[in-house]
Design a protein around this motif. Structure first.
Motif, mmCIF file in Angstrom:
data_model
loop_
_atom_site.group_PDB
_atom_site.id
_atom_site.type_symbol
_atom_site.label_atom_id
_atom_site.label_comp_id
_atom_site.label_asym_id
_atom_site.label_seq_id
_atom_site.Cartn_x
_atom_site.Cartn_y
_atom_site.Cartn_z
ATOM 1 N N ILE A 240 29.835 21.348 52.496
ATOM 2 C CA ILE A 240 31.265 21.087 52.638
ATOM 3 C C ILE A 240 32.065 21.769 51.537
ATOM 4 O O ILE A 240 33.247 21.536 51.391
ATOM 5 C CB ILE A 240 31.588 19.586 52.661
ATOM 6 N N SER A 241 31.405 22.624 50.751
ATOM 7 C CA SER A 241 32.120 23.249 49.645
ATOM 8 C C SER A 241 32.590 24.659 49.989
ATOM 9 O O SER A 241 33.050 25.375 49.111
ATOM 10 C CB SER A 241 31.249 23.277 48.398
ATOM 11 N N VAL A 242 32.475 25.098 51.264
ATOM 12 C CA VAL A 242 32.798 26.496 51.554
ATOM 13 C C VAL A 242 34.263 26.830 51.247
ATOM 14 O O VAL A 242 34.561 27.921 50.769
ATOM 15 C CB VAL A 242 32.438 26.893 53.000
ATOM 16 N N GLY A 243 35.167 25.892 51.519
ATOM 17 C CA GLY A 243 36.574 26.154 51.229
ATOM 18 C C GLY A 243 36.781 26.395 49.748
ATOM 19 O O GLY A 243 37.447 27.359 49.327
ATOM 20 N N ALA A 244 36.201 25.514 48.932
ATOM 21 C CA ALA A 244 36.323 25.650 47.482
ATOM 22 C C ALA A 244 35.639 26.926 47.004
ATOM 23 O O ALA A 244 36.142 27.621 46.116
ATOM 24 C CB ALA A 244 35.714 24.431 46.800
ATOM 25 N N ALA A 245 34.504 27.262 47.630
ATOM 26 C CA ALA A 245 33.784 28.470 47.220
ATOM 27 C C ALA A 245 34.580 29.718 47.575
ATOM 28 O O ALA A 245 34.565 30.711 46.833
ATOM 29 C CB ALA A 245 32.412 28.508 47.884
ATOM 30 N N ILE A 246 35.312 29.684 48.701
ATOM 31 C CA ILE A 246 36.183 30.808 49.052
ATOM 32 C C ILE A 246 37.263 30.967 47.985
ATOM 33 O O ILE A 246 37.583 32.085 47.566
ATOM 34 C CB ILE A 246 36.812 30.593 50.444
ATOM 35 N N ALA A 247 37.817 29.849 47.525
ATOM 36 C CA ALA A 247 38.823 29.912 46.459
ATOM 37 C C ALA A 247 38.240 30.575 45.223
ATOM 38 O O ALA A 247 38.878 31.435 44.598
ATOM 39 C CB ALA A 247 39.336 28.516 46.132
ATOM 40 N N ILE A 248 36.997 30.211 44.880
ATOM 41 C CA ILE A 248 36.376 30.779 43.682
ATOM 42 C C ILE A 248 36.177 32.282 43.846
ATOM 43 O O ILE A 248 36.600 33.078 42.994
ATOM 44 C CB ILE A 248 35.014 30.107 43.390
ATOM 45 N N SER A 249 35.554 32.697 44.968
ATOM 46 C CA SER A 249 35.235 34.120 45.036
ATOM 47 C C SER A 249 36.494 34.951 45.278
ATOM 48 O O SER A 249 36.576 36.087 44.791
ATOM 49 C CB SER A 249 34.135 34.416 46.052
ATOM 50 N N GLY A 250 37.488 34.368 45.948
ATOM 51 C CA GLY A 250 38.758 35.078 46.068
ATOM 52 C C GLY A 250 39.401 35.277 44.714
ATOM 53 O O GLY A 250 39.946 36.342 44.390
ATOM 54 N N SER A 251 39.311 34.237 43.900
ATOM 55 C CA SER A 251 39.859 34.311 42.550
ATOM 56 C C SER A 251 39.148 35.387 41.733
ATOM 57 O O SER A 251 39.787 36.130 40.971
ATOM 58 C CB SER A 251 39.708 32.943 41.891
ATOM 59 N N VAL A 252 37.833 35.488 41.927
ATOM 60 C CA VAL A 252 37.064 36.506 41.201
ATOM 61 C C VAL A 252 37.508 37.907 41.613
ATOM 62 O O VAL A 252 37.711 38.786 40.761
ATOM 63 C CB VAL A 252 35.549 36.322 41.444
ATOM 64 N N VAL A 253 37.692 38.106 42.917
ATOM 65 C CA VAL A 253 38.141 39.426 43.395
ATOM 66 C C VAL A 253 39.441 39.825 42.700
ATOM 67 O O VAL A 253 39.571 40.939 42.166
ATOM 68 C CB VAL A 253 38.348 39.401 44.931
ATOM 69 N N LEU A 254 40.390 38.893 42.675
ATOM 70 C CA LEU A 254 41.685 39.212 42.076
ATOM 71 C C LEU A 254 41.569 39.419 40.572
ATOM 72 O O LEU A 254 42.238 40.279 39.993
ATOM 73 C CB LEU A 254 42.687 38.099 42.371
ATOM 74 N N ARG A 255 40.712 38.623 39.940
ATOM 75 C CA ARG A 255 40.529 38.735 38.483
ATOM 76 C C ARG A 255 40.015 40.131 38.128
ATOM 77 O O ARG A 255 40.477 40.749 37.181
ATOM 78 C CB ARG A 255 39.543 37.665 38.010
#
Lengths: 353, 343
Positions: A78-93
């Protein structure tokens, strides 16, 4: 007749037809596709069906990973939404570096994507380790990342909202100039081809199913159930990274608390709609992927009837409950018993006549 | 000394985890006093923690019940939000009376408990899926009932909300030399009463022992002649009712309705229940432990926010880290049990 009913693709196709007929009666303009030009002057196809194709694709990518996790571990992530936030954040970083409004990108997109893949796989490995080695129920184990994930995502970028100005970055979630079909569809297509090749030419599918059906007997047969569960979570991590790239590319920026909100529900729903047992075991990848598009069909239909975004979960929850109730063994037995009784009566009546 | 060692060896899982919880809580509170200054020594600081977390105590108690039975419920946060929104709309728009709003809260809780209980116990559907749907349904319904957050101005309700119960002998003298009595809100009294009641139910009644038996081993409970399905059903029913009451207590504390209320409350409730020594696999747990679990969780939140790390993400990360730690401790305890069985 019963063969059709028993086919796993029956449920998603029936649901799709039901929705299509409903829309056809309510408003046929739902199916209209128009060729227009976007602000850059490139040809694009638009219409509700294109929206489904566009947004359903990221869901289909997630459904691939979710199906494997469900089959292997008998639980869902159930953490896929949160994990998308993390990896999206990494891309932008990576793309923006220290300057949050950089005019030019600090790194090539492919580098940013690969780094985010690694990060997402590490978080997948974290979930996988808790599930496989510490024997924690998958949903509870992933609850940890579910709570902490968006906080971690905000922390990666120091709670700032970096914006990518480069136009080529928006191709992944939008349109490539000259091609009128949304890019996410092609990305999803690529992922689907890869997973089908993997299922056809490796033992991934067989091993995953045997671990899901009976863990101890697959251990006795020389498999390593822990490793296979762990692997399923890592593959899901990879799917998350791809979906995250599409998500951040759509906006060229990120909103930590809103991005991919409630997507875990949709991904689980896609697996359930595909007729896969949520308690693990056998799976049908094609049905899950079709299920993902059907879910998006439902969402788009609800949006079309002006259901506010925040109220959507209520409707979907009802669909989930109906789905699981009708696929519950006890209910199925009850209905098949009823069916038998009725047909028996019919036969007897015929005999009497 | 030898005797003590013997005793420690034979300690049951429930008591061992309870012991760990209480020790952790006291260590943390002492740590808070040492590092964060004398503020934590004032009784009122402690009572404020209780005031802010009375609802969480109720939710966590409900979760402990279902977790002891080997099931789970993640809809409690959504139910809390739905209850506070419905009560707020009723009190403000209908000018209704407070008593009826309490009945509404109970009714919502009961309905969720009933439906989820039937689906989980009698239709054998995975509890996580059912309650996940329940959570999304409750959250969605909250927005359908009313979209924007608003404060309730019903005079009767405000009077009830402002009611404070002074605790004798715990007050302190402030800088002006005036004696300020220490107080708790009504919700805390409700929470404490229910904690005591549940403690007795779990320890001394048949139903309570059945919860442990079913959670410990489904099959052997069935062999012993326990009605497993009904026991599971009751656990979910009670959890739903407790979520309803908890929702009202939450509403009484904040005095407003909003779709974003109690965001992540289910997570906090599960975390405090686990910290309180309830095992996810079922059969092990204690209501007193859950109570201390909530206190530990809120103490660490207080420490985090008073250490100047008040950016919202730190709270999420610390809770997740703590949960992770306790899950691993449980894993170790399970390993210990297996070793004992082998011996």
């Amino acid at each position: 007749m019963s063969k059709i009913f028993r086919n796993q693709l029956f449920i998603p196709i029936a649901a799709l037809l039901l929705l299509a007929v409903f829309n056809l009666i309510a408003d046929p303009s739902f199916f209209k596709i128009t060729l227009g030009y976007n602000s850059a002057g490139d040809p694009v196809l638009s219409g509700y069906l294109m929206t489904i194709l566009d947004y359903g694709s990221e869901l289909a990518i997630l459904a691939i990973g979710m199906t494997l996790v469900t089959a292997a571990s008998g639980g869902q992530d159930i953490s896929v939404g949160a994990a998308i936030a993390i990896s999206g954040s990494v891309v932008l970083r990576v793309l923006c570096g220290r300057d949050h409004h950089a005019e030019t990108m600090q790194a090539p997109i492919i580098v940013a994507f690969l780094i985010s893949c690694v990060v997402a796989m590490i978080f997948g490995a974290f979930n996988g380790a808790l599930v496989a080695f510490f024997k924690i129920q998958p949903m509870v184990a992933t609850l940890i990342l579910f709570t902490a994930g968006r906080s971690i995502a905000a922390w990666i970028n120091n709670n700032e909202l970096p914006i990518v100005n480069e136009i080529s970055f928006s191709y992944f979630g939008g349109f490539i100039p000259g091609i009128p079909v949304p890019t996410p569809f092609f990305i999803a297509l690529a992922c689907v081809i890869v997973i089908f090749l993997a299922l056809k030419f490796t033992n991934l599918g067989l091993y995953t199913q045997s671990v899901g059906i009976n863990e101890s007997s697959s251990r006795l047969n020389g498999l390593n159930p822990e490793f296979i569960k762990f692997l399923a979570f890592i593959i899901l991590g990879l799917c998350v990274a791809v979906a995250a790239l599409i998500k951040v590319s759509r906006l060229s920026t990120i909103n930590y608390s809103v991005i991919a909100k409630d997507i875990e529900m949709d991904a689980i729903l896609a697996v359930a709609l595909g007729g896969n047992a949520l308690s693990g075991g056998k799976f049908n990848m094609g049905a899950s992927i079709l299920g993902a598009y059907v879910i998006q069909f439902l969402t788009t239909t609800l949006y079309k009837f002006n259901v506010p975004a925040d109220a959507l979960p209520a409707y979907k929850a009802v669909v989930v409950i109906l789905l699981v109730v009708f696929s519950a063994p006890t209910v199925r037995e009850f209905f098949s018993g009823l069916w038998k009784k009725m047909t028996k009566k019919g036969v007897e009546a015929n005999a009497k006549a | 000394m030898q005797k003590l060692k013997e005793k420690f060896k034979n300690i049951s899982d429930t008591n061992l985890l309870l012991l760990i919880t209480i020790v952790v809580f006291f260590l943390m509170y002492i740590g808070a006093v040492v590092f964060q200054g004398k503020g934590f020594l004032k009784p009122q600081t402690f009572f404020n923690i209780l005031n802010a977390n009375a609802a969480l105590i109720l939710l966590a108690c409900g979760l402990s019940l279902v977790m002891i039975t080997g099931s789970i419920d993640i809809s409690v946060g959504g139910v809390t939000a739905l209850v506070s929104m419905c009560c707020a709309v009723y009190l403000d728009y209908q000018g209704g009376n407070v008593f009826v709003s309490m009945l509404i809260a109970l009714g919502i809780g009961l309905a969720f408990g009933l439906v989820q209980g039937i689906l989980i116990a009698y239709l054998d559907i995975q509890p996580f899926i059912v309650t996940l749907a329940g959570m999304f349904f409750a959250r969605g319904m909250t927005t359908i009932v009313h979209t924007n957050p608003f404060n309730v101005e019903n005079p009767n309700f405000v009077a009830l909300k402002e009611t404070r119960v002074n605790v004798p002998g715990m007050g302190s003298v402030n800088k002006l030399g005036v004696y300020v009595p220490a107080y708790v809100e009504l919700g805390v009294l409700v929470a404490l009463l229910i904690v005591l009641a549940l403690f007795f139910i779990l320890r001394y009644t048949k139903l309570g022992r059945n919860f442990y038996a079913v959670g410990g081993n489904n099959q052997s409970a069935l062999m012993l002649g326990i009605n497993v399905k009904r026991t599971k059903f009751f656990a979910h029913l009670l959890c739903g009712v407790l979520a309803g009451i908890g929702g009202y207590v939450y509403f009484l504390h904040v005095g407003s309705g909003a779709p974003s209320h109690a965001q992540g409350a289910e997570m906090n409730a599960i975390a405090s229940s686990i910290i309180g020594g309830t095992m996810l696999t079922g059969g092990v747990g204690n209501i007193i432990g859950t109570f201390f679990g909530v206190l530990s969780l809120s103490t660490i939140q207080n420490i985090v926010s008073s250490a100047g790390l008040d950016q919202a993400w730190w709270t999420g990360i610390t809770i997740a880290a703590m949960l992770c730690l306790f899950l691993v401790i449980q894993s170790v305890v399970m390993a210990r049990k297996k070793k004992q069985v082998k011996k």
